[in-house]
Design a protein around this motif. Structure first.
Motif, mmCIF file in Angstrom:
data_model
loop_
_atom_site.group_PDB
_atom_site.id
_atom_site.type_symbol
_atom_site.label_atom_id
_atom_site.label_comp_id
_atom_site.label_asym_id
_atom_site.label_seq_id
_atom_site.Cartn_x
_atom_site.Cartn_y
_atom_site.Cartn_z
ATOM 1 N N THR A 89 23.554 53.572 -104.219
ATOM 2 C CA THR A 89 22.875 52.858 -105.597
ATOM 3 C C THR A 89 22.088 53.168 -106.740
ATOM 4 N N PRO A 90 22.421 53.253 -107.780
ATOM 5 C CA PRO A 90 21.540 54.972 -108.952
ATOM 6 C C PRO A 90 20.736 53.701 -109.712
ATOM 7 N N TYR A 91 19.611 53.380 -109.427
ATOM 8 C CA TYR A 91 18.469 52.784 -110.330
ATOM 9 C C TYR A 91 19.229 52.867 -112.205
ATOM 10 N N THR A 92 19.745 51.530 -112.482
ATOM 11 C CA THR A 92 19.856 52.358 -114.352
ATOM 12 C C THR A 92 19.168 51.186 -115.154
ATOM 13 N N MET A 93 19.430 52.233 -116.208
ATOM 14 C CA MET A 93 18.062 51.880 -117.314
ATOM 15 C C MET A 93 18.986 52.530 -118.493
ATOM 16 N N ARG A 94 17.587 52.334 -120.005
ATOM 17 C CA ARG A 94 18.644 52.841 -120.477
ATOM 18 C C ARG A 94 17.959 53.350 -121.972
ATOM 19 N N VAL A 95 18.175 54.571 -122.297
ATOM 20 C CA VAL A 95 17.124 55.223 -123.453
ATOM 21 C C VAL A 95 17.563 54.998 -124.572
ATOM 22 N N ARG A 103 9.843 59.059 -120.355
ATOM 23 C CA ARG A 103 11.068 57.634 -120.510
ATOM 24 C C ARG A 103 11.481 57.898 -118.650
ATOM 25 N N VAL A 104 12.334 58.769 -118.733
ATOM 26 C CA VAL A 104 12.883 58.815 -117.613
ATOM 27 C C VAL A 104 12.704 59.402 -115.941
ATOM 28 N N LEU A 105 11.998 60.530 -116.987
ATOM 29 C CA LEU A 105 11.391 61.398 -114.994
ATOM 30 C C LEU A 105 10.245 60.870 -114.403
ATOM 31 N N PRO A 106 9.605 59.750 -114.829
ATOM 32 C CA PRO A 106 8.850 59.022 -113.630
ATOM 33 C C PRO A 106 9.749 57.890 -112.657
ATOM 34 N N VAL A 107 10.789 57.628 -113.653
ATOM 35 C CA VAL A 107 11.590 56.940 -112.977
ATOM 36 C C VAL A 107 12.238 57.151 -111.305
ATOM 37 N N LEU A 108 13.166 58.798 -112.229
ATOM 38 C CA LEU A 108 13.316 59.803 -111.506
ATOM 39 C C LEU A 108 13.572 59.841 -110.317
ATOM 40 N N LEU A 109 11.706 60.494 -110.619
ATOM 41 C CA LEU A 109 10.584 60.892 -109.593
ATOM 42 C C LEU A 109 10.426 60.233 -108.696
ATOM 43 N N LYS A 110 11.205 58.775 -108.823
ATOM 44 C CA LYS A 110 10.770 57.180 -108.078
ATOM 45 C C LYS A 110 12.129 56.965 -107.560
ATOM 46 N N LYS A 111 13.001 57.282 -107.409
ATOM 47 C CA LYS A 111 14.018 56.079 -107.226
ATOM 48 C C LYS A 111 15.327 57.514 -107.064
ATOM 49 N N HIS A 112 15.416 58.740 -108.346
ATOM 50 C CA HIS A 112 15.943 59.638 -107.556
ATOM 51 C C HIS A 112 17.387 59.985 -107.749
ATOM 52 N N ALA A 113 17.570 58.706 -108.111
ATOM 53 C CA ALA A 113 19.498 58.682 -108.750
ATOM 54 C C ALA A 113 19.038 58.209 -109.780
ATOM 55 N N VAL A 114 19.597 57.966 -111.078
ATOM 56 C CA VAL A 114 19.151 57.119 -112.519
ATOM 57 C C VAL A 114 20.507 57.115 -113.299
ATOM 58 N N GLN A 115 21.055 56.375 -113.682
ATOM 59 C CA GLN A 115 21.731 55.909 -114.266
ATOM 60 C C GLN A 115 21.738 54.966 -115.941
ATOM 61 N N ASP A 161 25.699 57.023 -126.412
ATOM 62 C CA ASP A 161 26.092 57.199 -127.201
ATOM 63 C C ASP A 161 25.277 57.289 -128.374
ATOM 64 N N TYR A 162 25.120 58.796 -128.804
ATOM 65 C CA TYR A 162 23.725 59.150 -129.883
ATOM 66 C C TYR A 162 22.326 58.785 -129.308
ATOM 67 N N ARG A 163 21.823 59.142 -127.615
ATOM 68 C CA ARG A 163 20.517 58.475 -126.995
ATOM 69 C C ARG A 163 19.814 60.255 -126.714
ATOM 70 N N LEU A 164 20.396 61.149 -127.786
ATOM 71 C CA LEU A 164 19.339 62.381 -127.868
ATOM 72 C C LEU A 164 19.309 63.069 -129.198
ATOM 73 N N ALA A 165 17.998 63.044 -129.244
ATOM 74 C CA ALA A 165 18.087 63.591 -130.473
ATOM 75 C C ALA A 165 18.360 64.711 -131.111
ATOM 76 N N ASN A 166 18.866 64.673 -132.403
ATOM 77 C CA ASN A 166 19.003 66.122 -133.406
ATOM 78 C C ASN A 166 18.744 66.919 -133.270
ATOM 79 N N LYS A 167 17.242 67.081 -133.847
ATOM 80 C CA LYS A 167 16.707 68.214 -133.223
ATOM 81 C C LYS A 167 15.865 68.260 -132.357
#
Length: 573
Positions: free
Chosen positions: A193-199, A211-223, A228-234
């Motif tokens: 079961t992946p760890y769930t969060m939102r950006v 924000r995400v990488l520290p959680v990913l390093l600890k949990k190894h699977a992040v959802q 939607d539109y969670r990534l910068a334009n530039k």
């Protein structure tokens, strides 16, 4: 004396009549004022009210008592430009190959890092999420698990990724960029079961690292949820080009969808050499959520108000102000008038991609009168042919997407997700004409059109639409949403540059937009933030009630630091 005595009776009678006449005049004035008070405001007599009257179409301008009358011609006229293509587009092409410094996925991928996303909204909103998820996985050097499609929100479509997109093609085409797995592997023989969060919205590459990488390093699977539109334009150029490789090359519809879509396109081509595709968002839900008003009186307010109560946290501002600011969709009739003014005559065939139109056939009637060669999925395909798709909103939307993408001219009455995605795609694949209304400017023109002639009206439409026609260089690089303006993936050759520097640049003559035209486009439609309200994702509204952005997080994050979307950012498909 006798003379004076004879005048006196008449003089007395006149003196008696004066109060009576005054009383009658006052009564008439009061009656006139009362009738004026009861008469509807001119502002409330526009839009749908106009569409419900009898329209006159001829090839001239009638004159009654010396006053010109607004009459719509049946022909499109000749305005000194090719209405089916852009002369300058041949000097621009899509270019999304990675640079030599962009390392292969095998060289940078870290083991035991899995990124999952849960998309949000309808087909095109989900498409933006899938595109951005690949770039996010690359930023995190993680393996991307094939994205989950939204099956619960507004559209209620149970389709999964592989039923909409060719999943094997998706994985293989991006193999050198990002490692993609069809599912999360088991851990210790058990479901993981992946760890769930939102950006936050518009999260930059640094944001993902912090924000995400520290959680990913600890949990190894992040959802990441509601992606939607969670990534910068530039972003850096290579990441932007990766987004283009995903959106324009890796995301390919499944064979059944492609085959049916291509069949619809062929049938449109059999009817006419050229055709216009119109994406018409005028559904009751759309209008209710937008808070716009179209002159339908108490009936319209009652009907849309009933639908609007479904969103308990929805704040509705001044409908008139929304229209003045260009935040309301054009009516079907207004779309037709705009097209006629831009040169498209009665003989032009149009394909309409639309859901249930508010007001039904009565609302569509003026558009059909302007363009009687009116087609849709349902008119050029049988129920049996559409049956495999008809119960799935995303598959039906995919068919419309294909027909609109392949059209000679694409037109929309809104600035939602499908409009944005297709605008960017059509820029990338040759700058095919893509007309989006300058609604802020056109509003008053539509409202007061009966006060002038057709020639005056059409001239102003053409002026206002400069910079809104899908021409090269309409937008400054980096302006607006990346999905609508993929400037990092548009290459220009030297011949185009020399022609731009030396030739005339009047858009009406078939050339690219002038600097003034570009500024008009930037100011009125293509802002940094999305403009259109959308009913498709109700859960976003709960963010305004303080819902925590992390689910059962064991880390001490403060949800108040996240910039959650305003209602205007809930875009329409």
């Amino acid at each position: 004396m006798a003379f004076n005595r004879r005048r006196h009776p008449n003089h007395s009678r006149k003196r008696c009549l004066i109060p009576a006449i005054s009383a009658m005049s006052g009564g008439l004035l009061i009656l006139f004022g009362f009738l004026s008070f009861l008469a509807p405001s001119p502002v409330h007599n526009d839009h749908l009210h106009h569409s419900r009257r009898d329209s006159s179409f001829n090839d001239g301008v009638a004159v009654a008592d010396g006053v010109p009358e607004f009459r719509v011609p049946t022909s499109g006229g000749v305005y000194g430009r090719d209405i089916w293509s852009s002369r300058m587009s041949k000097f621009y092409s899509g270019c999304s190959n990675a640079s030599k410094k962009f390392a292969k996925a095998d060289a940078i991928k870290e083991p035991n890092r899995y990124l999952l996303i849960a998309t949000s909204g309808g087909l095109n909103q989900q498409r933006t999420g899938i595109t951005d998820a690949v770039a996010a996985a690359r930023i995190l050097n993680a393996t991307l698990v094939v994205p989950k499609l939204d099956q619960k929100s507004f559209w209620k479509d149970a389709s999964n990724f592989s039923q909409i997109f060719d999943v094997d093609w998706f994985i293989s085409h991006l193999a050198e960029d990002v490692k993609i797995a069809k599912e999360l592997p088991r851990r210790g023989g058990k479901m993981w079961t992946p760890y769930t969060m939102r950006v936050p919205r518009k999260c930059s590459d640094r944001c993902y690292i912090n924000r995400v990488l520290p959680v990913l390093l600890k949990k190894h699977a992040v959802q990441l949820t509601k992606f939607d539109y969670r990534l910068a334009n530039k972003l850096e150029t290579d990441l932007q080009k990766l987004r283009c490789r995903v959106n324009y090359h890796a995301l390919r519809f499944t064979d059944p969808i492609l085959e049916m879509g291509e069949k619809l396109v062929r049938r449109m081509r059999m009817r006419s050499k050229h055709y216009v595709a119109v994406h018409l968002r005028f559904e009751p839900d759309m209008l209710a959520f937008s808070g716009c008003y179209y002159g339908g009186g108490e009936k319209e307010r009652r009907e849309l108000g009933k639908i609007r109560r479904r969103w308990k946290t929805l704040h509705i501002g001044n409908p008139e102000k929304g229209r003045r600011q260009g935040k309301c969709p054009l009516t079907p009739e207004e779309v037709g008038l705009m097209l006629r003014a831009l040169g498209y005559g009665k003989d032009v065939h149009i394909y309409v991609a639309s859901g249930e139109v508010y007001g039904g056939e009565e609302t569509l009637a003026p558009l059909k009168a302007l363009f009687p060669n009116f087609h849709s999925k349902d008119t050029i395909a049988s129920k049996e042919e559409l049956k495999p798709f008809s119960e799935f909103s995303s598959r039906m939307a995919a068919l419309d997407f294909i027909v609109c993408d392949e059209s000679d001219v694409f037109v929309t009455n809104n600035n939602g997700n499908m409009a944005r995605i297709l605008a960017g795609r059509r820029r990338y694949f040759g700058h095919k004409p893509t007309i989006r209304p300058n609604a802020k400017k056109l509003y008053r023109l539509f409202l007061n059109r009966d006060n002038g002639t057709w020639e005056e009206f059409s001239s102003r439409v053409r002026t206002y639409q400069r910079g809104f026609m899908g021409e090269p260089k309409e937008l400054r690089p980096g302006k607006g949403e990346f999905h609508e303006n993929p400037s990092a993936c548009i290459c220009e050759d030297s011949e185009a540059k020399s022609r731009m520097d030396s030739g005339p640049r009047k858009l009406g003559k078939g050339n690219i937009a002038t600097r003034k035209d570009v500024d008009v486009a930037d100011d009125h439609v293509f802002g940094e933030e999305p403009e259109w309200s959308d009913p498709e994702d109700e859960d976003d509204l709960s963010d305004h009630q303080g819902t925590n952005l992390f689910n059962e997080t064991s880390l001490d994050y403060d949800s108040s630091t996240f910039e959650e979307p305003e209602l205007e950012e809930l875009l329409s498909d």
